[in-house]
Design an enzyme around this catalytic site. Structure first.
Site, PDB file in Angstrom:
ATOM      1  N   LYS A  16       0.823  -1.222   0.000  1.00 26.47           N
ATOM      2  CA  LYS A  16       0.000   0.000   0.000  1.00 26.47           C
ATOM      3  C   LYS A  16       0.849   1.259   0.000  1.00 26.47           C
ATOM      4  CE  LYS A  16      -1.966  -1.398   3.781  1.00 26.47           C
ATOM      5  NZ  LYS A  16      -1.477  -2.780   3.859  1.00 26.47           N
ATOM      6  N   GLY A  40       4.100  -0.989   8.548  1.00 23.38           N
ATOM      7  CA  GLY A  40       5.420  -0.529   8.105  1.00 23.38           C
ATOM      8  C   GLY A  40       5.424  -0.424   6.607  1.00 23.38           C
ATOM      9  N   GLY A 304      10.532  -8.171  11.153  1.00 26.10           N
ATOM     10  CA  GLY A 304      11.534  -8.984  10.453  1.00 26.10           C
ATOM     11  C   GLY A 304      11.152 -10.453  10.341  1.00 26.10           C
ATOM     12  N   ARG A 305       9.964 -10.813  10.839  1.00 28.55           N
ATOM     13  CA  ARG A 305       9.541 -12.231  10.792  1.00 28.55           C
ATOM     14  C   ARG A 305       9.337 -12.685   9.355  1.00 28.55           C
ATOM     15  NH1 ARG A 305       4.294 -12.189  14.594  1.00 28.55           N
ATOM     16  NH2 ARG A 305       4.025 -10.181  13.579  1.00 28.55           N
ATOM     17  N   ARG A 307       7.400 -14.062   6.368  1.00 33.01           N
ATOM     18  CA  ARG A 307       5.961 -14.121   6.125  1.00 33.01           C
ATOM     19  C   ARG A 307       5.593 -15.476   5.538  1.00 33.01           C
ATOM     20  NH1 ARG A 307       6.345  -8.413   3.219  1.00 33.01           N
ATOM     21  NH2 ARG A 307       6.410  -7.091   5.055  1.00 33.01           N
ATOM     22  N   LYS A 333       3.615  -6.820  -7.122  1.00 31.83           N
ATOM     23  CA  LYS A 333       4.602  -7.908  -7.075  1.00 31.83           C
ATOM     24  C   LYS A 333       4.335  -9.029  -8.084  1.00 31.83           C
ATOM     25  CE  LYS A 333       6.906  -7.783  -2.852  1.00 31.83           C
ATOM     26  NZ  LYS A 333       7.200  -8.270  -1.519  1.00 31.83           N
ATOM     27  N   SER A 415       2.037  -3.507 -10.555  1.00 32.62           N
ATOM     28  CA  SER A 415       3.378  -3.105 -10.148  1.00 32.62           C
ATOM     29  C   SER A 415       4.299  -4.313 -10.288  1.00 32.62           C
ATOM     30  CB  SER A 415       3.329  -2.564  -8.722  1.00 32.62           C
ATOM     31  OG  SER A 415       4.482  -2.847  -8.029  1.00 32.62           O
TER      32      SER A 415
END
Ligand code: IMP
Length: 437
Positions: A16, A40, A304-305, A307, A333, A415
């Site tokens: 987003k 984030g 930082g996990r 996904r 993506k 994108s």
């Protein structure tokens, strides 16, 4: 008017921030209306990475005013850190450019302590929160004991409440959660005094400023955080966040009427990801899932996990189209899928021999559904340099077409790499074009 809301159509992390950054080139105001620094955004501008958790991405555009609305829960120290980092990167962050609604609630150290201790106490059943104190801060708002930015104007009156809240939190930590964590009043008060010095200068009557901007015909972008399936009512409860992540949250999150939004744009990745616990019907626990994670750099911006990754879930996306009233979807993506021999999109679920076209209502049933896939041909060539649909291989175009058909919503933009320039129109929309031209 023209006001646009950008909403995550999946479990968050759809890209987003990048979309908003792209759409803010002619935007007068960028507004956050829910969530906090559990969100984030990583933006790449001219090859330089910028991470933002609270401040709307619009801050990178000099002509854009940014508002943090009353629906956000705000960690004052995180905000101060972001302001400092932006200033160090020569981005102007002045009180005229960044406004924080007086009604915004603060996240304080005891919220973070409770969030962490609660997850520890839950053990295996933990929600997998970001540990930023989001849930406990919203709880205090509902319990009418939270601290708002406006309270920083009357520190003397505030002291007793903060003392009481801290004591209550310590008793809860010790006696209910059995945790060794404790929070000192002095530490909490220090945060509040710092906030009074450094956050208060940005405080404003956000609802009025926004109302004036809308009446003057300014372009406004409302920037959603997290995603539709993390909504506290309509997501995969209880594995959700503690705010409403749907387009409707704009109204109560900023103090504007429901007619203030003209266009609802959903953002979805070309596949699915989820961070934290909870059901995920199309999850891939195999090599393909790992490939997507590696290629898509699917590691949380906040924690930082790694996904969890899976195929695109059109059932979940149809739900997002309905819950948000999406006008169109932007697919991000798409480049990550290059090189996979065949691709799958979940078209419906099966449960106990019955076909379902929406998520079932109980968590147990959501965990048991079997995805029914539509299989499509993959493409081999990298597509990150494509700048129009015509430059995509045919298989990629067919994939996008299948997505649009399965979710019953136009795909307005695509994108194909993290770069700002790698976002382009697909089934163009004149409304969105007006934000970019
Ligand atoms: P909380 O919002 O920190 O309370 O976390 C609740 C759930 O929402 C957890 O599963 C988190 O991983 C998830 N979550 C919260 N914020 C985000 C986000 O910005 N992106 C993706 N997941 C999120």
């Amino acid at each position: 008017m023209p006001a646009l809301v950008v909403i995550g159509a999946q479990w968050g992390d759809e890209g987003k921030g990048k979309v908003v950054d792209y759409l803010t080139s002619r935007c007068d105001m960028a507004v956050r209306f829910q969530g906090g620094n559990n969100a984030g955004h990583t933006l790449v501008v001219n090859g330089v990475k910028t991470k933002l958790n609270l401040i709307p991405s619009g801050i990178l555009r000099e002509a854009t005013t940014c508002l943090i609305g009353a629906g956000v829960v705000l960690n004052p120290e995180v905000l101060m850190g972001e302001i400092e980092a932006l200033r160090a990167a020569k981005v102007k962050v002045e009180p005229q450019r960044l406004l924080i609604d007086f009604n915004t609630h603060l996240i304080l150290p005891y919220h973070i302590a409770i969030d962490g201790a609660r997850e520890e106490a839950k053990g295996q059943n933990k929600i997998g929160t970001t540990g930023r104190g989001i849930g406990p801060a919203y709880e205090d708002r509902a319990a009418r004991c939270g601290v708002r930015v406006a309270d920083l104007l009357a520190l003397r009156e505030l002291k007793a409440r903060v003392d009481e809240n801290t004591e209550h939190a310590n008793r809860y930590l010790e006696h209910v959660l059995g945790s060794a964590r404790r929070v000192g009043f002095e530490d909490v008060w220090q945060v509040i005094e710092n906030a009074a010095s450094h956050v208060l200068p940005f405080a404003a009557d956000g609802s009025r400023v926004l109302d004036t901007a809308l009446r003057q015909g300014n372009r406004v972008i409302f920037e959603g955080a997290q995603g539709t399936l993390l909504d506290q009512s309509f997501g995969t409860v209880p594995f959700v966040t503690s705010s409403h992540t749907l387009a409707g949250a704009v109204t109560t999150g900023c103090g504007v009427g429901p007619r203030s939004v003209d266009y609802v744009l959903g953002v979805a990745k070309a596949y699915s990801t989820r961070v934290g616990s909870g059901p995920f019907p199309t999850e891939l626990s195999d090599r393909i899932g790992e490939t997507i994670r590696e290629k898509g750099a699917e590691f949380g911006t906040v924690t930082g996990r790694p996904r969890r990754c899976g195929w695109l879930d059109a059932v979940a996306l149809r739900r997002a189209v309905r819950l948000n009233g999406l006008d169109s979807v932007m697919l991000t993506k798409l480049d990550v899928l290059s090189g996979l021999e065949s691709l799958k999109i979940c078209a419906s679920y099966e449960l106990d021999g019955k076909s379902l076209d929406d998520l079932p209502v109980t968590l147990g049933d959501i965990g048991r559904v079997v995805p029914v896939y539509q299989e499509l041909k993959g493409w081999n060539e990298p597509i990150d340099q494509a700048r129009s649909t015509a430059q995509l291989p045919e298989a990629a175009r067919s994939y996008v077409k299948a997505v649009s058909q399965l979710i019953g919503c136009p795909v307005s933009m695509l994108s194909v790499s993290p770069e700002r320039s790698a976002t382009f129109e697909h089934e163009g929309s004149s409304f969105l074009r007006d934000f970019v031209a």
